[in-house]
Design a protein around this motif. Structure first.
Motif, PDB file in Angstrom:
ATOM      1  N   ASP A 181     131.519 -22.752  21.586  1.00 15.86           N
ATOM      2  CA  ASP A 181     130.503 -21.954  22.286  1.00 15.86           C
ATOM      3  C   ASP A 181     130.598 -22.130  23.803  1.00 15.86           C
ATOM      4  O   ASP A 181     129.754 -21.634  24.548  1.00 15.86           O
ATOM      5  CB  ASP A 181     129.086 -22.250  21.776  1.00 15.86           C
TER       6      ASP A 181
ATOM      7  N   HIS B 236     126.684 -32.084  14.924  1.00 15.07           N
ATOM      8  CA  HIS B 236     126.415 -33.006  16.034  1.00 15.07           C
ATOM      9  C   HIS B 236     124.964 -33.036  16.525  1.00 15.07           C
ATOM     10  O   HIS B 236     124.608 -33.924  17.291  1.00 15.07           O
ATOM     11  CB  HIS B 236     127.395 -32.772  17.198  1.00 15.07           C
TER      12      HIS B 236
ATOM     13  N   ASP C   9     131.398 -29.356  22.690  1.00 11.36           N
ATOM     14  CA  ASP C   9     130.532 -28.215  22.395  1.00 11.36           C
ATOM     15  C   ASP C   9     129.725 -27.864  23.654  1.00 11.36           C
ATOM     16  O   ASP C   9     129.481 -28.728  24.504  1.00 11.36           O
ATOM     17  CB  ASP C   9     129.580 -28.603  21.258  1.00 11.36           C
TER      18      ASP C   9
ATOM     19  N   HIS D  32     126.633 -27.378  23.776  1.00 12.39           N
ATOM     20  CA  HIS D  32     125.377 -28.137  23.709  1.00 12.39           C
ATOM     21  C   HIS D  32     125.661 -29.630  23.567  1.00 12.39           C
ATOM     22  O   HIS D  32     126.608 -30.028  22.894  1.00 12.39           O
ATOM     23  CB  HIS D  32     124.542 -27.668  22.509  1.00 12.39           C
TER      24      HIS D  32
HETATM   25 ZN   LIG Z   1     126.705 -25.639  20.475  1.00 12.58          ZN
END
Ligand SMILES: [Zn+2]
Length: 361
Positions: free
Chosen positions: A304, A164, A208, A210
């Protein structure tokens, strides 16, 4: 559990390709990640493993610029077996600088940060990871793929390397080819009788830690793919990793209104982003996707956000991924492809299992 080309069982298909093991550039993004997930799911009778069967490079160059894909191939071929090549100083500003001639020097042209290198196996593993995502998309009910296997409402692609953070023409953030974007684009064009260019509506939900900057860039001017990302606030340390992901980035041109960023600042939640704090963002994302009324959903699944993760600073417990899956399923009820993104701890397989079980009943 055996690897099979058939997907007639009523268990959840898991797409996997062991070729990922030839890619290792000495970062948190290790081979053990995908193996951890594969081991957890392939030994559970609720899943069955399917090998990739959509292997057409044209699907990749439909999203990624051809000269970028060629660069990745040539740069990897150029390396010795034990070599790792990184952009060590700073990425080029393409608007102001010129592209260097040598393949070795071009890494700063094609990589936008300094932590993500390439090794000899990076190109081959990245293409295999893309095919894992595309084959997963092809299994979704209603996708009417040429292979005619679209009979599943839920499919999981163990993509490694993740995707991504890969833009249409650059790599970074451990990502080279944008697996979720490739799958989403494939699904928009998945009608076999689509000779008039009619597109189908696809939503990407990126959970995610991020922000999915690559996916955002790829679909920023499109109205057929709605990109929604919940992530660490770009204004805080770690969340700012890729410069994008602010709430006022809403798309442009025809894509205006089809990009939704939901940044999370832990300070707004007593410094702890557990499921209770996360739930409100998730509900906003799901509500917006429901209003878009997609025919397919692609989940960019980063783990994460887990309390166990060494990079992310959220505090999700393993069983919270079941809650996320349940919430998505109850509200959206569309054929869903889960694409593996980040997550760097030993609980990846269990978290993937929790999400899939939440999505499946
Ligand atoms: Zn990440």
């Amino acid at each position: 559990m055996s690897v099979t080309q058939s997907s007639t069982q009523k268990t959840i298909p898991i797409l996997y390709d062991p070729v990922h093991n030839i890619h290792d550039v000495g970062t948190f993004e290790k081979t053990e990640r995908a193996e951890n997930i594969f081991q957890r799911l392939s030994t559970d009778e609720r899943y069955h493993v399917v090998s990739s069967f959509v292997k057409d490079m044209n699907h990749i160059t439909a999203i990624h610029e051809k000269d970028y894909v060629d660069y990745l191939r040539l740069a990897c071929e150029d390396l010795q077996a034990d070599q790792i090549h990184r952009c060590e100083i700073v990425a080029y500003d393409r608007a102001k600088q010129r592209k260097p001639k040598s393949i070795k020097a071009q890494i700063g042209w094609y990589c936008y940060e300094t932590t993500t290198g390439i090794c000899k196996g990076t190109y081959e593993a990245s293409v295999a990871s893309a095919f894992v995502a595309l084959s997963g998309a092809s299994l979704l009910r209603g996708s009417n793929s040429v292979e005619d296997r679209g009979e599943h409402d839920l499919v999981y692609s163990i993509c490694r390397p993740p995707g991504h953070h890969a833009t249409s023409s650059r790599f970074g953030g451990f990502c080279y080819l944008n697996n979720a974007a490739l799958a989403a684009h494939y699904l928009t064009r998945s009608k076999p009788d689509d000779r008039n260019g009619e597109k189908r509506r696809v939503a990407v939900l990126d959970i995610d830690y991020h922000g999915g900057n690559g996916t955002q860039e790829i679909f920023y001017d499109r109205d057929d793919v709605f990109v929604v990302s919940i992530h660490g606030d770009p204004d805080i340390w770690l969340g700012e990793l890729y410069f994008w992901g602010y709430s006022d980035e809403i798309g442009e041109g025809p894509g205006k209104g089809f990009n939704l960023n939901l940044p999370v600042d832990p300070q707004d939640h007593g410094a702890v982003v557990d499921y209770k704090a996360y739930e409100g963002y998730l509900d906003r994302a799901i509500k917006a996707i429901r209003e878009f009324s997609p025919e397919f959903l692609v989940i960019s699944f980063g783990v994460d956000t887990s309390v166990h993760d060494p990079l992310g600073i959220f505090a999700m417990q393993n069983e919270d991924y079941h809650k996320i899956g349940s919430r998505v399923r109850e509200t959206l009820k569309v054929p869903t492809l889960v694409v593996q993104e980040g997550g760097y701890h030993p609980h990846l397989g269990e978290c993937a299992h929790q999400l899939l079980q939440g999505l499946s009943k």
